[in-house]
Design a protein around this motif. Structure first.
Motif, PDB file in Angstrom:
ATOM      1  N   SER A  71     -34.099  -1.340  -8.017  1.00 28.99           N
ATOM      2  CA  SER A  71     -34.390  -2.511  -7.187  1.00 28.99           C
ATOM      3  C   SER A  71     -34.255  -3.794  -7.994  1.00 28.99           C
ATOM      4  CB  SER A  71     -35.768  -2.385  -6.542  1.00 28.99           C
ATOM      5  OG  SER A  71     -36.691  -2.040  -7.515  1.00 28.99           O
TER       6      SER A  71
ATOM      7  N   ALA B 241     -35.449  -4.657 -11.742  1.00 28.48           N
ATOM      8  CA  ALA B 241     -35.716  -3.384 -12.449  1.00 28.48           C
ATOM      9  C   ALA B 241     -35.246  -3.419 -13.905  1.00 28.48           C
ATOM     10  CB  ALA B 241     -35.018  -2.236 -11.717  1.00 28.48           C
TER      11      ALA B 241
ATOM     12  N   LYS C 235     -36.233   1.757 -13.139  1.00 30.70           N
ATOM     13  CA  LYS C 235     -37.373   1.218 -12.401  1.00 30.70           C
ATOM     14  C   LYS C 235     -38.318   0.575 -13.414  1.00 30.70           C
ATOM     15  CE  LYS C 235     -40.973   2.993  -9.317  1.00 30.70           C
ATOM     16  NZ  LYS C 235     -41.314   4.145  -8.499  1.00 30.70           N
ATOM     17  N   ALA C 236     -38.646  -0.684 -13.195  1.00 30.69           N
ATOM     18  CA  ALA C 236     -39.555  -1.420 -14.088  1.00 30.69           C
ATOM     19  C   ALA C 236     -39.231  -1.202 -15.571  1.00 30.69           C
ATOM     20  CB  ALA C 236     -40.998  -1.025 -13.785  1.00 30.69           C
TER      21      ALA C 236
ATOM     22  N   THR D 221     -39.111   2.478  -4.632  1.00 26.55           N
ATOM     23  CA  THR D 221     -40.459   2.037  -4.260  1.00 26.55           C
ATOM     24  C   THR D 221     -41.208   1.584  -5.494  1.00 26.55           C
ATOM     25  OG1 THR D 221     -41.061   4.366  -4.231  1.00 26.55           O
ATOM     26  CG2 THR D 221     -40.879   3.280  -2.096  1.00 26.55           C
ATOM     27  N   THR D 222     -41.887   0.477  -5.334  1.00 31.11           N
ATOM     28  CA  THR D 222     -42.589  -0.077  -6.506  1.00 31.11           C
ATOM     29  C   THR D 222     -44.066   0.308  -6.463  1.00 31.11           C
ATOM     30  OG1 THR D 222     -42.688  -2.111  -5.215  1.00 31.11           O
ATOM     31  CG2 THR D 222     -41.083  -2.006  -6.983  1.00 31.11           C
TER      32      THR D 222
END
Ligand SMILES: Nc1ncnc2c1ncn2[C@@H]1O[C@H](COP(=O)(O)OP(=O)(O)OP(=O)(O)O)[C@@H](O)[C@H]1O
Length: 248
Positions: free
Chosen positions: A40, A43, A224-225, A247-248
């Motif tokens: 996302s 990210a 992600k992150a 999804t976070t």
């Protein structure tokens, strides 16, 4: 087993404001592999890609190319290293007022006397080579048009031609189809894949469109992150795993 072209070891990036964009990325990329990085917004995809050619400098870890840690490279070595990298950008980054062929020849600058290249003096061989490269992306007949007369999809194909004119070992594409309609996107990805396979150029593409990643990549890396949360072939990327990435 194909040879490893790039090895990332625990690569970290903390920006000066304290943002931890990459939290320890470890991965290897093989010769001729087409890898798509998905994830996302925010990210860390661009930061990762820009770390590979040192457009931004990681704050930790190592990136090995041909066995050397490129993070320790100073000016001259860095310049040499970047010759191995072809960059493709979301906004194409063409010189709009120059002709298509001139834009492609800019990809050759690293091989030329900068003075003559800077003045736009290209040899006959270079021009023939550029036309050959343009025909590989279906644009030979557009070579003498101004770059900004072309459609977005065609401009991105010029971007690909410019990158491969450089004879790179690695192609890095940061959201190359983000501004294109589905049909042009498919064309651009198809040319990228074709060239990556024919020339065995390792290609790393940041994509927002998971469907395109599934269709064209040999391997998908989900970020992600600032961490890798998926790394595998498209067939292993289930709906559930896709959701987990986004999804976070
Ligand atoms: N120059 C900077 N200074 C501070 N933080 C930054 C800088 N550049 C990026 N970041 C932050 O680093 C994180 C990762 O950003 P990055 O641009 O790599 O994400 P991305 O996955 O490419 O997002 P997008 O898909 O929207 O382009 C984000 O939190 C972003 O705000």
């Amino acid at each position: 087993m194909a040879e490893t072209v790039l090895e990332l070891r625990d690569v970290k990036k903390v920006f000066s404001d304290g943002t931890e964009a990459l939290k320890g990325i470890t991965s290897t990329v093989k010769k001729g592999e087409l890898v798509s990085i998905i994830g996302s917004s925010g990210a860390g995809k661009s930061t990762l890609l820009r770390s590979i050619n040192r457009l931004n400098d990681p704050t930790g870890g190592e990136i090995l190319f041909q066995g050397k840690n490129i993070l320790s490279f100073k000016r001259r070595d860095l310049r040499q290293y970047r010759r191995h990298m072809g960059m493709i950008f979301q906004g194409y980054n063409l010189v709009k007022r120059s002709s298509v062929i001139q834009n492609v020849l800019h990809g050759r600058l690293g091989y030329m006397n900068t003075l003559s290249g800077g003045f736009g003096h290209f040899s006959k061989e270079d021009s023939f080579y550029a036309l050959e490269v343009l025909s590989r992306v279906g644009l030979k007949d557009q070579a003498f048009k101004r770059a900004d007369e072309l459609s977005g999809g065609q401009q991105q194909r010029v971007g690909i031609a410019r990158a491969i004119a450089q004879n790179p070992d690695i192609l890095l594409a940061d959201e190359p189809i983000a501004s294109l309609d589905p049909n042009s996107s498919w064309n651009v990805m198809n040319y990228l894949k074709q060239i990556s396979k024919e020339d065995e150029i390792t290609t790393i593409v940041n994509l927002h469109q998971v469907d395109f990643a599934r269709e064209f990549a040999d391997r998908i890396i989900g970020v992600k992150a600032g961490e890798i949360v998926f790394d595998g072939p498209p067939a292993h990327l289930t709906e559930r795993k896709t959701q987990m990435i986004y999804t976070t």
